[in-house]
Design an enzyme around this catalytic site. Structure first.
Site, PDB file in Angstrom:
ATOM      1  N   SER A 182       0.832  -1.201   0.000  1.00 12.29           N
ATOM      2  CA  SER A 182       0.000   0.000   0.000  1.00 12.29           C
ATOM      3  C   SER A 182       0.863   1.246   0.000  1.00 12.29           C
ATOM      4  CB  SER A 182      -0.858  -0.016   1.271  1.00 12.29           C
ATOM      5  OG  SER A 182      -1.436   1.247   1.502  1.00 12.29           O
ATOM      6  N   TYR A 204      -1.798  -1.204  10.967  1.00 16.84           N
ATOM      7  CA  TYR A 204      -2.036  -1.750   9.620  1.00 16.84           C
ATOM      8  C   TYR A 204      -0.890  -1.353   8.693  1.00 16.84           C
ATOM      9  CZ  TYR A 204      -3.539  -1.476   4.791  1.00 16.84           C
ATOM     10  OH  TYR A 204      -3.557  -1.552   3.423  1.00 16.84           O
ATOM     11  N   LYS A 234       2.421  -3.491   6.654  1.00 15.60           N
ATOM     12  CA  LYS A 234       2.803  -3.455   5.228  1.00 15.60           C
ATOM     13  C   LYS A 234       4.309  -3.182   5.089  1.00 15.60           C
ATOM     14  CE  LYS A 234      -1.170  -4.444   3.474  1.00 15.60           C
ATOM     15  NZ  LYS A 234      -1.391  -5.790   2.911  1.00 15.60           N
TER      16      LYS A 234
HETATM   17  C1  UD1 Z   1      -6.976   4.207   3.748  1.00 14.37           C
HETATM   18  C2  UD1 Z   1      -5.730   3.910   4.521  1.00 14.37           C
HETATM   19  C3  UD1 Z   1      -4.761   3.193   3.632  1.00 14.37           C
HETATM   20  C4  UD1 Z   1      -5.388   1.940   3.101  1.00 14.37           C
HETATM   21  C5  UD1 Z   1      -6.679   2.274   2.380  1.00 14.37           C
HETATM   22  C6  UD1 Z   1      -7.388   0.986   2.041  1.00 14.37           C
HETATM   23  C7  UD1 Z   1      -5.487   5.699   6.199  1.00 14.37           C
HETATM   24  C8  UD1 Z   1      -4.634   6.826   6.675  1.00 14.37           C
HETATM   25  N1  UD1 Z   1      -5.114   5.120   5.053  1.00 14.37           N
HETATM   26  O1  UD1 Z   1      -6.628   5.139   2.727  1.00 14.37           O
HETATM   27  O2  UD1 Z   1      -3.607   2.868   4.358  1.00 14.37           O
HETATM   28  O3  UD1 Z   1      -4.496   1.285   2.214  1.00 14.37           O
HETATM   29  O4  UD1 Z   1      -7.529   3.039   3.224  1.00 14.37           O
HETATM   30  O5  UD1 Z   1      -8.422   1.224   1.169  1.00 14.37           O
HETATM   31  O6  UD1 Z   1      -6.465   5.360   6.798  1.00 14.37           O
HETATM   32  N2  UD1 Z   1     -13.250  10.429   3.494  1.00 14.37           N
HETATM   33  C9  UD1 Z   1     -14.291  11.284   3.816  1.00 14.37           C
HETATM   34  N3  UD1 Z   1     -15.437  10.738   4.328  1.00 14.37           N
HETATM   35  C10 UD1 Z   1     -15.594   9.386   4.521  1.00 14.37           C
HETATM   36  C11 UD1 Z   1     -14.518   8.534   4.179  1.00 14.37           C
HETATM   37  C12 UD1 Z   1     -13.357   9.091   3.679  1.00 14.37           C
HETATM   38  O7  UD1 Z   1     -14.189  12.488   3.663  1.00 14.37           O
HETATM   39  O8  UD1 Z   1     -16.654   8.957   4.988  1.00 14.37           O
HETATM   40  C13 UD1 Z   1     -12.007  11.007   2.979  1.00 14.37           C
HETATM   41  C14 UD1 Z   1     -10.796  10.694   3.845  1.00 14.37           C
HETATM   42  O9  UD1 Z   1     -10.674  11.587   4.914  1.00 14.37           O
HETATM   43  C15 UD1 Z   1      -9.684  10.811   2.826  1.00 14.37           C
HETATM   44  C16 UD1 Z   1     -10.332  10.304   1.517  1.00 14.37           C
HETATM   45  O10 UD1 Z   1     -11.736  10.421   1.717  1.00 14.37           O
HETATM   46  O11 UD1 Z   1      -9.329  12.149   2.644  1.00 14.37           O
HETATM   47  C17 UD1 Z   1      -9.990   8.859   1.199  1.00 14.37           C
HETATM   48  O12 UD1 Z   1     -10.232   8.089   2.378  1.00 14.37           O
HETATM   49  P1  UD1 Z   1     -10.237   6.491   2.377  1.00 14.37           P
HETATM   50  O13 UD1 Z   1     -11.101   5.988   1.289  1.00 14.37           O
HETATM   51  O14 UD1 Z   1     -10.531   6.050   3.770  1.00 14.37           O
HETATM   52  O15 UD1 Z   1      -8.745   6.108   1.963  1.00 14.37           O
HETATM   53  P2  UD1 Z   1      -7.342   6.530   2.628  1.00 14.37           P
HETATM   54  O16 UD1 Z   1      -7.502   7.122   3.953  1.00 14.37           O
HETATM   55  O17 UD1 Z   1      -6.600   7.319   1.594  1.00 14.37           O
END
Ligand code: UD1
Length: 340
Positions: A126, A151, A155
């Protein structure tokens, strides 16, 4: 046909990879304990490819179960190892479980592969290994950072373990595939992601909100230093990602013994949370109600891939767009609602 063991083959990326392996002429064998998947994914795979691949329901941390499965399978060309726990928040409250499952399963597999002289392993890593990089886009030689969760730490440690094993075991070759943010689903609508409980990831939360299963999306902060104040990620269609595994395996076949290389799998394009939400609404002509909430602890502001190495070395490039991904994600969500 070349037999490929796909651990976690009933999972989100694993199931799509099984489909692409068949399209490329390999014989996938699915190994999964279904802790984070369901029989319906196996049914979906069967409908897409026209037959049911061999399936072993077992836990990859169990050396006896994995060993007898490998004995049964005989001549194995390669292993693609997806089976792992992946919820960042859960890993904060259950670190020992994450270390045991994610590192334990890899250690079991590598030991048993050595005993049997299996040559090829593709490991599911990742971009979490980069933390918040100093410069963007982030390339493979950017230093590993202190991962922000157990997590992420697993990795980093697993990559290191694969590297050490490649140094130690004659003939072993490995590809470490660093995924950015996988989204979307198979265009058939027959396989896709099955989030447990309330989704943590953006796109499953968006699809469930659009379907009326959640009241509204909470956008995690809009005061970051980005074009619209929301975080930037590199969203990649899961079918493109799945094809990269097949490409990496084929590349390993002709690589020098002891090769162990990491590759970024992303599009190279950063998109904000609001760009994803807007693309989803526009492509699917549905409304996604949202509110802006506080920042989420542990989020990096911005991360997207330098894809030079995967383009030049693997000769792999994503073919699908963000628009394709949000359409396919919505088709899958609707199929789930119908069949649930
Ligand atoms: C996360 C993990 C990453 C993992 C991946 C698996 C962290 C820091 N990283 O990535 O290690 O490999 O998931 O899929 O947790 N968001 C919202 N509202 C929501 C959900 C998400 O605004 O309800 C935003 C988050 O704050 C972020 C973006 O969407 O800015 C992407 O979030 P997400 O899909 O959870 O992925 P990552 O955090 O990038």
């Amino acid at each position: 046909m070349k037999k490929v063991i796909v651990t976690g083959g009933a999972g989100f990326i694993g199931s799509h990879t099984v489909v692409e392996l068949v399209a490329a002429g390999y014989e996938p064998v699915i190994v999964d304990d279904l802790r984070n998947s369901e029989e319906r994914i196996l049914n979906g795979i069967e409908t897409i490819i026209g037959f049911r691949p061999t399936f072993h329901r077992l836990d990859c941390t169990d050396p006896i179960a994995v060993s007898s499965m490998l004995d049964e399978e005989g001549d194995v060309h390669g292993v693609i190892h997806f089976a792992a726990d992946k919820a960042v928040g859960e890993s904060m409250s259950r670190p020992a479980m994450y270390y045991r499952n994610n590192i334990g399963s890899l250690a079991v597999l590598l030991s048993l592969m050595r005993e049997r002289s299996f040559k090829h392993i593709v490991f599911s890593s990742s971009c979490t290994v980069y933390g918040q990089p100093d410069s963007l886009p982030v390339s493979e030689d950017s230093p590993d950072r202190n991962a922000s969760s157990p997590y992420g730490e697993t990795k980093v440690v697993c990559e290191q373990l694969v590297r050490r094993q490649c140094e130690a075991v004659p003939g072993l070759k490995a590809a470490l595939l660093r995924y950015f943010n996988p989204i979307g689903a198979h265009p058939s609508g027959l396989i896709g992601e099955l989030p447990r409980g309330v989704p943590n990831n953006l796109v499953p939360f968006v699809t469930q909100t659009a379907a009326g299963l959640r009241d509204r999306l909470r956008v995690n902060g809009d005061d970051y230093d980005t074009v619209d104040g929301t975080c930037v990620r590199d969203y990649i269609h899961v079918v493109d990602l799945a094809q990269a595994h097949v490409t990496a395996l084929a590349w390993l076949e002709q690589a020098e013994p002891q090769t162990c290389e990491a590759f970024n799998l992303g599009t190279g394009k950063g998109r904000t949370v609001m760009e994803v939400v807007n693309a989803f609404q526009k492509e699917n002509k549905v409304i996604v109600p949202y509110v802006v909430g506080p920042r989420r602890a542990g989020d990096v502001v911005s991360v997207f891939a330098d894809t030079t190495k995967s383009r030049e070395v693997l000769r792999w490039e994503p073919q699908l767009t963000l628009e394709d991904a949000v359409r396919d994600a919505w088709r899958w969500q609707r199929a789930l609602a119908v069949k649930a």
